[in-house]
Design a protein around this motif. Structure first.
Motif, PDB file in Angstrom:
ATOM      1  N   LEU A   1       4.139   5.904  42.601  1.00 15.22           N
ATOM      2  CA  LEU A   1       5.663   3.977  42.287  1.00 15.22           C
ATOM      3  C   LEU A   1       6.135   3.358  42.735  1.00 15.22           C
ATOM      4  CD1 LEU A   1       3.045   2.124  39.910  1.00 15.22           C
ATOM      5  CD2 LEU A   1       2.743   1.660  42.470  1.00 15.22           C
ATOM      6  N   GLU A   2       7.216   4.993  42.093  1.00 11.71           N
ATOM      7  CA  GLU A   2       8.196   4.276  41.819  1.00 11.71           C
ATOM      8  C   GLU A   2       9.140   5.138  42.930  1.00 11.71           C
ATOM      9  OE1 GLU A   2       9.796   6.251  38.527  1.00 11.71           O
ATOM     10  OE2 GLU A   2       8.716   4.016  37.109  1.00 11.71           O
ATOM     11  N   GLN A   3       8.842   5.785  43.881  1.00 18.04           N
ATOM     12  CA  GLN A   3       9.366   6.606  45.321  1.00 18.04           C
ATOM     13  C   GLN A   3       8.180   6.759  46.417  1.00 18.04           C
ATOM     14  OE1 GLN A   3       9.463  10.854  43.922  1.00 18.04           O
ATOM     15  NE2 GLN A   3      10.128   9.778  41.155  1.00 18.04           N
TER      16      GLN A   3
ATOM     17  N   LEU B   1       1.803   0.125  35.416  1.00 13.84           N
ATOM     18  CA  LEU B   1       2.989   0.004  34.618  1.00 13.84           C
ATOM     19  C   LEU B   1       3.219   0.254  33.496  1.00 13.84           C
ATOM     20  CD1 LEU B   1       4.778  -1.321  37.526  1.00 13.84           C
ATOM     21  CD2 LEU B   1       4.695   1.284  36.999  1.00 13.84           C
TER      22      LEU B   1
ATOM     23  N   LEU C   1       3.202   6.764  38.540  1.00 10.60           N
ATOM     24  CA  LEU C   1       4.480   6.324  37.994  1.00 10.60           C
ATOM     25  C   LEU C   1       5.527   6.660  39.195  1.00 10.60           C
ATOM     26  CD1 LEU C   1       5.790   6.709  34.186  1.00 10.60           C
ATOM     27  CD2 LEU C   1       4.775   4.552  35.386  1.00 10.60           C
ATOM     28  N   ASP C   2       5.944   7.983  39.616  1.00  9.32           N
ATOM     29  CA  ASP C   2       6.611   8.872  40.187  1.00  9.32           C
ATOM     30  C   ASP C   2       5.636   8.140  41.395  1.00  9.32           C
ATOM     31  OD1 ASP C   2       7.398   9.856  38.385  1.00  9.32           O
ATOM     32  OD2 ASP C   2       5.946  11.801  38.861  1.00  9.32           O
TER      33      ASP C   2
END
Length: 130
Positions: A102-104, A37, A99-100
């Motif tokens: 981790l976030e999804q 991140l 990022l995707d």
């Protein structure tokens, strides 16, 4: 990223190496979310003192990938310059897609499949000298 190199050494084909590299990378991301991140944020910040350090790290990963690919002859007929361009693009993409990932969490499997597909497409393009 010693595990990535080990996966490539064991791979009989580029497809095996791709799946192994993606799996290893995403496990690393999952186990080190804060580092990714912060790293991706700093990589895309024009005023970050870390930007050059992270760009150098990506360049080293790409160069190491080329050496492993050449050593195993995973992409025959493609020169080092084209391989470096491909591995650099793939490395940047993987950092961004972290990022995707981790976030999804519900899309993690799909994100892994998309990465594998995209990496294969990049190397297919490199083989066709497009």
């Amino acid at each position: 990223m010693q595990g990535r190199a080990e996966g490539r050494r064991k791979a009989a084909r580029h497809a095996d190496a791709t799946e192994g590299a993606v799996r290893y990378f995403l496990e690393f991301v999952r186990d080190n979310p804060e580092a990714f991140l912060v790293g991706v944020r700093e990589l895309h910040s024009a005023h970050s003192p870390m930007r050059a350090v992270l760009q150098d790290m990506i360049e080293r990963i790409a160069a190491e990938s080329v050496e492993q690919i050449v050593e195993r002859d995973l992409v025959p007929g493609v020169g080092r310059e084209a391989l470096l361009a491909a591995t650099r693009a793939v490395t940047y993409l993987m950092f961004y897609r972290a990022l995707d990932y981790l976030e999804q969490p519900r899309r993690r499997s799909a994100i892994a499949e998309e990465l594998v597909w995209t990496i294969r497409a990049v190397f297919l393009g490199a083989r066709r000298k497009i």
